[in-house]
Write a protein that holds these residues in place. Structure first.
Motif, PDB file in Angstrom:
ATOM      1  N   LEU A 268       6.677  -5.326   0.097  1.00 61.09           N
ATOM      2  CA  LEU A 268       6.095  -4.124  -0.501  1.00 61.09           C
ATOM      3  C   LEU A 268       4.879  -4.488  -1.350  1.00 61.09           C
ATOM      4  O   LEU A 268       3.848  -3.811  -1.302  1.00 61.09           O
ATOM      5  N   LEU A 269       5.002  -5.555  -2.118  1.00 59.46           N
ATOM      6  CA  LEU A 269       3.898  -5.963  -2.986  1.00 59.46           C
ATOM      7  C   LEU A 269       2.640  -6.302  -2.189  1.00 59.46           C
ATOM      8  O   LEU A 269       1.533  -5.894  -2.554  1.00 59.46           O
ATOM      9  N   ILE A 270       2.793  -7.041  -1.094  1.00 58.80           N
ATOM     10  CA  ILE A 270       1.603  -7.438  -0.337  1.00 58.80           C
ATOM     11  C   ILE A 270       1.027  -6.283   0.476  1.00 58.80           C
ATOM     12  O   ILE A 270      -0.056  -6.420   1.051  1.00 58.80           O
ATOM     13  N   SER A 271       1.749  -5.152   0.512  1.00 62.48           N
ATOM     14  CA  SER A 271       1.190  -3.964   1.164  1.00 62.48           C
ATOM     15  C   SER A 271       0.183  -3.261   0.256  1.00 62.48           C
ATOM     16  O   SER A 271      -0.570  -2.400   0.703  1.00 62.48           O
ATOM     17  N   VAL A 272       0.160  -3.651  -1.019  1.00 59.90           N
ATOM     18  CA  VAL A 272      -0.768  -3.066  -1.984  1.00 59.90           C
ATOM     19  C   VAL A 272      -2.123  -3.750  -1.854  1.00 59.90           C
ATOM     20  O   VAL A 272      -2.207  -4.976  -1.787  1.00 59.90           O
ATOM     21  N   SER A 273      -3.172  -2.972  -1.816  1.00 58.56           N
ATOM     22  CA  SER A 273      -4.521  -3.512  -1.685  1.00 58.56           C
ATOM     23  C   SER A 273      -4.822  -4.509  -2.809  1.00 58.56           C
ATOM     24  O   SER A 273      -4.605  -4.216  -3.989  1.00 58.56           O
ATOM     25  N   GLY A 274      -5.286  -5.694  -2.428  1.00 60.23           N
ATOM     26  CA  GLY A 274      -5.665  -6.701  -3.409  1.00 60.23           C
ATOM     27  C   GLY A 274      -4.555  -7.646  -3.814  1.00 60.23           C
ATOM     28  O   GLY A 274      -4.787  -8.583  -4.580  1.00 60.23           O
ATOM     29  N   ILE A 275      -3.333  -7.429  -3.304  1.00 62.69           N
ATOM     30  CA  ILE A 275      -2.210  -8.309  -3.630  1.00 62.69           C
ATOM     31  C   ILE A 275      -1.893  -9.184  -2.420  1.00 62.69           C
ATOM     32  O   ILE A 275      -1.450  -8.693  -1.382  1.00 62.69           O
ATOM     33  N   GLY A 276      -2.147 -10.479  -2.556  1.00 58.89           N
ATOM     34  CA  GLY A 276      -1.842 -11.421  -1.492  1.00 58.89           C
ATOM     35  C   GLY A 276      -0.494 -12.074  -1.717  1.00 58.89           C
ATOM     36  O   GLY A 276       0.165 -11.833  -2.740  1.00 58.89           O
ATOM     37  N   PRO A 277      -0.059 -12.921  -0.788  1.00 60.98           N
ATOM     38  CA  PRO A 277       1.252 -13.568  -0.912  1.00 60.98           C
ATOM     39  C   PRO A 277       1.437 -14.365  -2.201  1.00 60.98           C
ATOM     40  O   PRO A 277       2.494 -14.297  -2.829  1.00 60.98           O
ATOM     41  N   LYS A 278       0.418 -15.121  -2.616  1.00 61.20           N
ATOM     42  CA  LYS A 278       0.563 -15.929  -3.828  1.00 61.20           C
ATOM     43  C   LYS A 278       0.698 -15.053  -5.071  1.00 61.20           C
ATOM     44  O   LYS A 278       1.480 -15.360  -5.977  1.00 61.20           O
ATOM     45  N   SER A 279      -0.051 -13.959  -5.111  1.00 64.08           N
ATOM     46  CA  SER A 279       0.068 -13.034  -6.243  1.00 64.08           C
ATOM     47  C   SER A 279       1.444 -12.384  -6.264  1.00 64.08           C
ATOM     48  O   SER A 279       2.040 -12.192  -7.332  1.00 64.08           O
ATOM     49  N   ALA A 280       1.955 -12.051  -5.082  1.00 64.61           N
ATOM     50  CA  ALA A 280       3.276 -11.424  -4.995  1.00 64.61           C
ATOM     51  C   ALA A 280       4.365 -12.378  -5.477  1.00 64.61           C
ATOM     52  O   ALA A 280       5.293 -11.978  -6.191  1.00 64.61           O
ATOM     53  N   VAL A 281       4.266 -13.655  -5.098  1.00 67.46           N
ATOM     54  CA  VAL A 281       5.238 -14.652  -5.563  1.00 67.46           C
ATOM     55  C   VAL A 281       5.134 -14.818  -7.075  1.00 67.46           C
ATOM     56  O   VAL A 281       6.143 -14.965  -7.773  1.00 67.46           O
ATOM     57  N   SER A 282       3.918 -14.778  -7.591  1.00 68.01           N
ATOM     58  CA  SER A 282       3.712 -14.890  -9.033  1.00 68.01           C
ATOM     59  C   SER A 282       4.386 -13.733  -9.773  1.00 68.01           C
ATOM     60  O   SER A 282       4.998 -13.920 -10.829  1.00 68.01           O
ATOM     61  N   ILE A 283       4.295 -12.533  -9.211  1.00 70.66           N
ATOM     62  CA  ILE A 283       4.946 -11.368  -9.819  1.00 70.66           C
ATOM     63  C   ILE A 283       6.463 -11.536  -9.790  1.00 70.66           C
ATOM     64  O   ILE A 283       7.159 -11.267 -10.777  1.00 70.66           O
ATOM     65  N   LEU A 284       6.989 -12.016  -8.681  1.00 75.45           N
ATOM     66  CA  LEU A 284       8.434 -12.224  -8.564  1.00 75.45           C
ATOM     67  C   LEU A 284       8.930 -13.360  -9.454  1.00 75.45           C
ATOM     68  O   LEU A 284      10.138 -13.533  -9.627  1.00 75.45           O
ATOM     69  N   SER A 285       8.003 -14.139 -10.002  1.00 71.84           N
ATOM     70  CA  SER A 285       8.371 -15.225 -10.910  1.00 71.84           C
ATOM     71  C   SER A 285       8.537 -14.745 -12.348  1.00 71.84           C
ATOM     72  O   SER A 285       9.020 -15.485 -13.205  1.00 71.84           O
ATOM     73  N   VAL A 286       8.144 -13.511 -12.609  1.00 71.68           N
ATOM     74  CA  VAL A 286       8.162 -12.982 -13.970  1.00 71.68           C
ATOM     75  C   VAL A 286       9.568 -12.599 -14.425  1.00 71.68           C
ATOM     76  O   VAL A 286       9.956 -12.827 -15.578  1.00 71.68           O
ATOM     77  N   ALA A 287      10.345 -11.997 -13.513  1.00 69.71           N
ATOM     78  CA  ALA A 287      11.666 -11.476 -13.872  1.00 69.71           C
ATOM     79  C   ALA A 287      12.493 -11.304 -12.608  1.00 69.71           C
ATOM     80  O   ALA A 287      11.947 -11.297 -11.499  1.00 69.71           O
ATOM     81  N   PRO A 288      13.818 -11.156 -12.737  1.00 59.76           N
ATOM     82  CA  PRO A 288      14.656 -10.891 -11.566  1.00 59.76           C
ATOM     83  C   PRO A 288      14.190  -9.644 -10.827  1.00 59.76           C
ATOM     84  O   PRO A 288      13.671  -8.701 -11.431  1.00 59.76           O
ATOM     85  N   VAL A 289      14.393  -9.628  -9.522  1.00 61.10           N
ATOM     86  CA  VAL A 289      13.852  -8.559  -8.687  1.00 61.10           C
ATOM     87  C   VAL A 289      14.384  -7.182  -9.083  1.00 61.10           C
ATOM     88  O   VAL A 289      13.650  -6.187  -9.020  1.00 61.10           O
TER      89      VAL A 289
END
Length: 224
Positions: A107-128
């Motif tokens: 879902l995150l990488i479906s957002v314009s401007g969010i690539g795989p590395k950014s999505a993994v970084s977001i998932l590193s912030v807190a539990p899903v």
């Protein structure tokens, strides 16, 4: 004998099924992204990467930082749900310990401007569950704790995904999320590393919801 490091060049000129058959193993579950999961031995942990050994081949997989405290011991079996990102000049394999994490990543990488590395970084912030609850309630602030995600980007993520997410236990998840943000900040101010502070959040007694109680429990466990 250690497993061979395999750089995923098998994608050129061969199919995954012929590759697996050549190694005498049946390890792949397929979806539209070709490799849905890997099931094998956890052979190494190296920063944000883990290595899964399967039939003499070692796959290098990037995982969120929140996965670190949940990984089995080296040599134990592990199942990793994966997303294969093919880019110019190579391919990267991203991994998650649950299918829910993988779904939220997609879902995150479906957002314009969010690539795989950014999505993994977001998932590193807190539990899903906490991230999904925050997005479903329009709470963009937690996303800004991710490296490279500013106010505008976090608000765009919430705007595009808010109506696509149904968060289980919404109220409880958000309350715990807000408490853990305070606990995390308190631990950093006390001099603990970001890595230790992030990892101990998963070890806090789930029955505790008060911020003070959660901080005391974290302080007991961060030293162990």
């Amino acid at each position: 004998m250690s497993a061979e490091r395999y750089p995923l060049n098998w994608l050129r000129g061969s199919t995954p099924s012929s590759f697996a058959k050549g190694y005498g193993v049946d390890v792949f579950t397929y979806n539209r992204d070709m490799i849905h999961s890997l099931s094998g031995e956890l052979t190494q942990k190296m920063g944000k990467f883990l290595f899964v050994g399967i039939g003499g081949v070692e796959f290098k997989v990037m995982v969120p930082a929140t996965s670190e405290s949940k990984l089995p011991k080296l040599g134990d079996k592990i199942v990793v749900y994966t997303f294969l990102h093919i880019r110019e000049g190579g391919a990267d394999l991203y991994g998650f310990l649950t299918e829910k994490e993988l779904s939220f990543f997609e879902l995150l990488i479906s957002v314009s401007g969010i690539g795989p590395k950014s999505a993994v970084s977001i998932l590193s912030v807190a539990p899903v569950d906490q991230l999904m609850a925050a997005v479903s309630r329009g709470e963009a602030e937690i996303l800004q704790k991710s490296s490279g995600v500013g106010k505008k980007t976090s608000e765009r993520i919430v705007l595009e995904l808010k109506d696509k997410i149904t968060a289980d236990g919404d109220e409880v998840s958000v309350k715990v999320m807000e408490s853990d943000n305070d606990v995390y900040d308190a631990l950093i101010n006390l001099g603990y590393s970001r890595r230790d502070a992030r990892n101990v959040l998963d070890k806090i007694d789930t029955a505790l919801t008060d911020t003070g109680d959660r901080l005391r429990d974290a302080l007991k466990k961060i030293k162990n």
